[in-house]
Design a protein around this motif. Structure first.
Motif, PDB file in Angstrom:
ATOM      1  N   PHE A  85       0.839  -1.200   0.000  1.00 30.61           N
ATOM      2  CA  PHE A  85       0.000   0.000   0.000  1.00 30.61           C
ATOM      3  C   PHE A  85       0.874   1.250   0.000  1.00 30.61           C
ATOM      4  CE2 PHE A  85      -3.067  -3.070   1.242  1.00 30.61           C
ATOM      5  CZ  PHE A  85      -4.319  -2.535   0.982  1.00 30.61           C
ATOM      6  N   GLU A  86       0.387   2.287  -0.633  1.00 32.08           N
ATOM      7  CA  GLU A  86       1.050   3.590  -0.634  1.00 32.08           C
ATOM      8  C   GLU A  86       0.210   4.565   0.170  1.00 32.08           C
ATOM      9  OE1 GLU A  86       2.028   5.051  -4.521  1.00 32.08           O
ATOM     10  OE2 GLU A  86       2.714   3.072  -5.180  1.00 32.08           O
ATOM     11  N   THR A  87       0.891   5.399   0.949  1.00 33.78           N
ATOM     12  CA  THR A  87       0.207   6.452   1.692  1.00 33.78           C
ATOM     13  C   THR A  87      -0.110   7.577   0.725  1.00 33.78           C
ATOM     14  OG1 THR A  87       1.432   5.860   3.673  1.00 33.78           O
ATOM     15  CG2 THR A  87       0.376   8.018   3.659  1.00 33.78           C
ATOM     16  N   LEU A  88      -1.346   8.010   0.730  1.00 31.63           N
ATOM     17  CA  LEU A  88      -1.770   9.067  -0.181  1.00 31.63           C
ATOM     18  C   LEU A  88      -1.479  10.439   0.416  1.00 31.63           C
ATOM     19  CD1 LEU A  88      -5.192   7.498  -1.194  1.00 31.63           C
ATOM     20  CD2 LEU A  88      -3.047   7.435  -2.477  1.00 31.63           C
ATOM     21  N   THR A  89      -1.106  11.374  -0.437  1.00 33.61           N
ATOM     22  CA  THR A  89      -0.927  12.750  -0.001  1.00 33.61           C
ATOM     23  C   THR A  89      -2.290  13.414   0.020  1.00 33.61           C
ATOM     24  OG1 THR A  89      -0.678  13.587  -2.252  1.00 33.61           O
ATOM     25  CG2 THR A  89       1.340  12.822  -1.136  1.00 33.61           C
ATOM     26  N   ASP A  90      -2.355  14.596   0.618  1.00 33.70           N
ATOM     27  CA  ASP A  90      -3.627  15.321   0.635  1.00 33.70           C
ATOM     28  C   ASP A  90      -4.163  15.508  -0.777  1.00 33.70           C
ATOM     29  OD1 ASP A  90      -3.660  15.483   3.375  1.00 33.70           O
ATOM     30  OD2 ASP A  90      -2.738  17.465   3.436  1.00 33.70           O
ATOM     31  N   LYS A  91      -3.278  15.813  -1.715  1.00 32.24           N
ATOM     32  CA  LYS A  91      -3.710  16.063  -3.094  1.00 32.24           C
ATOM     33  C   LYS A  91      -4.144  14.791  -3.813  1.00 32.24           C
ATOM     34  CE  LYS A  91      -1.000  20.216  -3.776  1.00 32.24           C
ATOM     35  NZ  LYS A  91       0.038  20.889  -4.532  1.00 32.24           N
TER      36      LYS A  91
END
Length: 173
Positions: free
Chosen positions: A134-140
């Motif tokens: 899994f990748e952590t998503l940025t706010d954008k």
């Protein structure tokens, strides 16, 4: 011997107790220890997800649930709402097995991703999911429905700065 299967109606009544047991691990983190006493997913919600075919249980002999993963198809993704393993069975790979089952199911449904929200700084949360790809998503990069879920979590008392959304893109979907 432990195995993973789809949850059945009869399992729903014991799943909140598993969640409470799993939540006891938060007592190790003083500022999050209140989670151990927090609200659990209701039996009714477990029944709803079971009817959708997106609630799995890890069971031991004689077919007694000791862990679960509840999810829901949201758009083109499978969203994981909760993964919980009874505290006395944690560390044996059941969380990983539940996650792999859900990921395989999402692939089988032709979905493009698996998503979830979690704590950034709790070792059995974000670091665990990173190990699964899994990748952590940025706010954008966080999709609207995930931002809405995070906002609702904060309204229920979870600390905003410690929460994040994560996504596993499914190849071949």
């Amino acid at each position: 011997m432990t195995h993973i299967r789809l949850a059945e109606r009869r399992d729903a009544t014991c799943l909140p107790a598993i969640e409470r047991s799993a939540g006891q691990s938060y007592r190790q983190i003083p500022e999050l220890s209140w989670i151990a006493d927090g609200d659990d997913q209701s039996v009714e919600r477990h029944l709803e997800l079971t009817a959708l075919g997106t609630n799995w249980v890890a069971v031991d002999h004689p077919d007694s649930p000791i862990g679960f993963l509840s999810a829901e198809v949201l758009g083109d993704s499978l969203h994981i709402w909760e993964v919980a393993v009874r505290q006395d069975r944690q560390g044996a790979g059941l969380g990983t097995a539940l996650m792999e089952t859900a990921i395989g199911d999402a692939r089988g449904r032709g979905l493009i991703a698996v998503t979830l929200t979690t704590f950034r700084d709790v070792r059995w949360n974000e670091p665990f999911y990173h190990r699964l790809g899994f990748e952590t998503l940025t706010d954008k990069s966080t999709e609207k429905h995930l931002r809405d879920i995070l906002r609702a979590e904060v309204e229920r008392g979870l600390p905003a700065g410690r929460r994040c959304a994560m996504r596993l893109a499914l190849s071949g979907a």
